[in-house]
Design a protein around this motif. Structure first.
Motif, PDB file in Angstrom:
ATOM      1  N   GLN A 148     -21.198 -13.330  31.318  1.00 22.92           N
ATOM      2  CA  GLN A 148     -20.282 -12.832  31.727  1.00 22.92           C
ATOM      3  C   GLN A 148     -19.290 -13.065  33.051  1.00 22.92           C
ATOM      4  O   GLN A 148     -18.481 -13.413  33.663  1.00 22.92           O
ATOM      5  N   ALA A 149     -20.604 -12.946  34.061  1.00 19.95           N
ATOM      6  CA  ALA A 149     -19.911 -12.322  35.386  1.00 19.95           C
ATOM      7  C   ALA A 149     -20.517 -14.181  35.636  1.00 19.95           C
ATOM      8  O   ALA A 149     -20.710 -15.153  35.247  1.00 19.95           O
ATOM      9  N   PRO A 150     -18.824 -14.445  36.788  1.00 20.27           N
ATOM     10  CA  PRO A 150     -19.441 -16.266  36.854  1.00 20.27           C
ATOM     11  C   PRO A 150     -20.075 -16.740  38.266  1.00 20.27           C
ATOM     12  O   PRO A 150     -20.345 -16.665  39.603  1.00 20.27           O
ATOM     13  N   LEU A 151     -21.720 -16.923  37.484  1.00 17.08           N
ATOM     14  CA  LEU A 151     -22.821 -17.055  38.313  1.00 17.08           C
ATOM     15  C   LEU A 151     -23.349 -18.208  37.765  1.00 17.08           C
ATOM     16  O   LEU A 151     -23.036 -18.468  37.088  1.00 17.08           O
ATOM     17  N   ARG A 152     -24.671 -18.315  39.105  1.00 16.00           N
ATOM     18  CA  ARG A 152     -24.851 -19.779  38.469  1.00 16.00           C
ATOM     19  C   ARG A 152     -25.940 -19.695  37.557  1.00 16.00           C
ATOM     20  O   ARG A 152     -26.202 -18.815  37.395  1.00 16.00           O
ATOM     21  N   ASP A 153     -26.610 -20.421  36.173  1.00 10.00           N
ATOM     22  CA  ASP A 153     -27.599 -20.290  35.365  1.00 10.00           C
ATOM     23  C   ASP A 153     -28.442 -19.655  35.994  1.00 10.00           C
ATOM     24  O   ASP A 153     -29.191 -18.721  35.055  1.00 10.00           O
ATOM     25  N   TYR A 154     -29.241 -20.261  36.962  1.00  4.44           N
ATOM     26  CA  TYR A 154     -30.094 -19.372  37.739  1.00  4.44           C
ATOM     27  C   TYR A 154     -30.013 -17.741  38.169  1.00  4.44           C
ATOM     28  O   TYR A 154     -30.966 -17.351  37.731  1.00  4.44           O
ATOM     29  N   ASP A 155     -28.983 -17.067  38.270  1.00  2.32           N
ATOM     30  CA  ASP A 155     -28.665 -16.171  38.523  1.00  2.32           C
ATOM     31  C   ASP A 155     -28.503 -15.119  37.583  1.00  2.32           C
ATOM     32  O   ASP A 155     -27.938 -13.679  37.864  1.00  2.32           O
ATOM     33  N   ARG A 156     -28.141 -15.846  36.319  1.00  5.39           N
ATOM     34  CA  ARG A 156     -27.577 -14.666  35.432  1.00  5.39           C
ATOM     35  C   ARG A 156     -28.729 -13.575  34.933  1.00  5.39           C
ATOM     36  O   ARG A 156     -29.617 -13.276  34.384  1.00  5.39           O
ATOM     37  N   PRO A 157     -28.364 -12.094  34.977  1.00  2.00           N
ATOM     38  CA  PRO A 157     -28.871 -11.110  34.971  1.00  2.00           C
ATOM     39  C   PRO A 157     -29.250 -10.924  33.077  1.00  2.00           C
ATOM     40  O   PRO A 157     -28.269 -11.437  32.385  1.00  2.00           O
ATOM     41  N   LEU A 158     -30.645 -10.120  32.255  1.00  3.39           N
ATOM     42  CA  LEU A 158     -30.319  -9.816  31.224  1.00  3.39           C
ATOM     43  C   LEU A 158     -28.898  -8.234  30.923  1.00  3.39           C
ATOM     44  O   LEU A 158     -28.419  -7.613  31.334  1.00  3.39           O
ATOM     45  N   MET A 159     -28.542  -8.817  29.757  1.00  4.98           N
ATOM     46  CA  MET A 159     -27.514  -8.304  28.755  1.00  4.98           C
ATOM     47  C   MET A 159     -28.664  -6.453  28.373  1.00  4.98           C
ATOM     48  O   MET A 159     -30.010  -6.892  28.284  1.00  4.98           O
ATOM     49  N   LYS A 160     -28.122  -5.864  28.240  1.00  2.47           N
ATOM     50  CA  LYS A 160     -28.097  -4.210  27.665  1.00  2.47           C
ATOM     51  C   LYS A 160     -29.440  -4.898  26.521  1.00  2.47           C
ATOM     52  O   LYS A 160     -30.519  -3.864  25.933  1.00  2.47           O
ATOM     53  N   SER A 161     -28.480  -5.688  25.836  1.00  3.28           N
ATOM     54  CA  SER A 161     -29.144  -6.228  24.324  1.00  3.28           C
ATOM     55  C   SER A 161     -30.522  -6.757  24.776  1.00  3.28           C
ATOM     56  O   SER A 161     -31.408  -6.595  23.622  1.00  3.28           O
TER      57      SER A 161
END
Length: 161
Positions: free
Chosen positions: A15-28
């Motif tokens: 959802q956030a406009p981040l680099r692939d490397y920086d993507r955080p975990l979703m709640k699930s």
């Protein structure tokens, strides 16, 4: 004998406009990482080395697992080179593990994990899911000579729900 425990990072957010490397975990993804990690306690040996991709989603997954299996977070080795989707690169990294360690827990990414498991394990897996756990034993005393392993355990979050 060498024992390898491969865990694909938990489900991450796009959802956030981040680099692939920086993507955080979703709640699930956080939930699934807790679910799987609390169900592998009997499968984890007493001593092991823990390596993780330094990408945010993999490192967050490794930290969740470490907390739930009582492994010191400061002992996790975060490796930039584990941010790979190539099983040949993953193989090189695993084969570089010091032989004084018989057990390696590794957190990484697909396609590398699924392809590695299918090349070195004896059970074909279409896709190692996010938060998926696969353990493979190798009849060798040298990480550099691993081949033809035996897939011992496969746990995917859907198996526990």
């Amino acid at each position: 004998m060498k024992k390898l425990f491969l865990i694909r990072h938990a489900k991450s957010s796009w959802q956030a406009p981040l680099r692939d490397y920086d993507r955080p975990l979703m709640k699930s993804g956080i939930h699934d990482a807790h679910l799987v990690s609390t169900n592998i306690l009997n499968d984890i040996p007493k001593t092991y080395l823990m390596w993780s991709s330094a990408a945010k989603r993999a490192s967050e997954t490794a930290i969740i697992f470490a907390q739930n299996i009582s492994y010191p977070i400061e002992s996790i080795v975060f490796k930039e080179e584990l941010y790979t989707f190539d099983e040949s690169k993953l193989e090189q990294i695993i084969k570089s593990c010091p032989n004084d360690y018989d057990n390696l827990i590794l957190f990484g990414h697909n396609e590398a994990i699924t392809n590695f498991v299918n090349k070195f394990g004896n059970i074909l897996i279409d896709n190692v899911t996010t938060s998926g756990f696969v353990s493979i034993n190798f009849e060798t005393n040298n990480w550099n000579t691993i081949e033809n392993g035996k897939t011992i355990k496969i746990i995917f979050p859907r198996d526990l729900k």
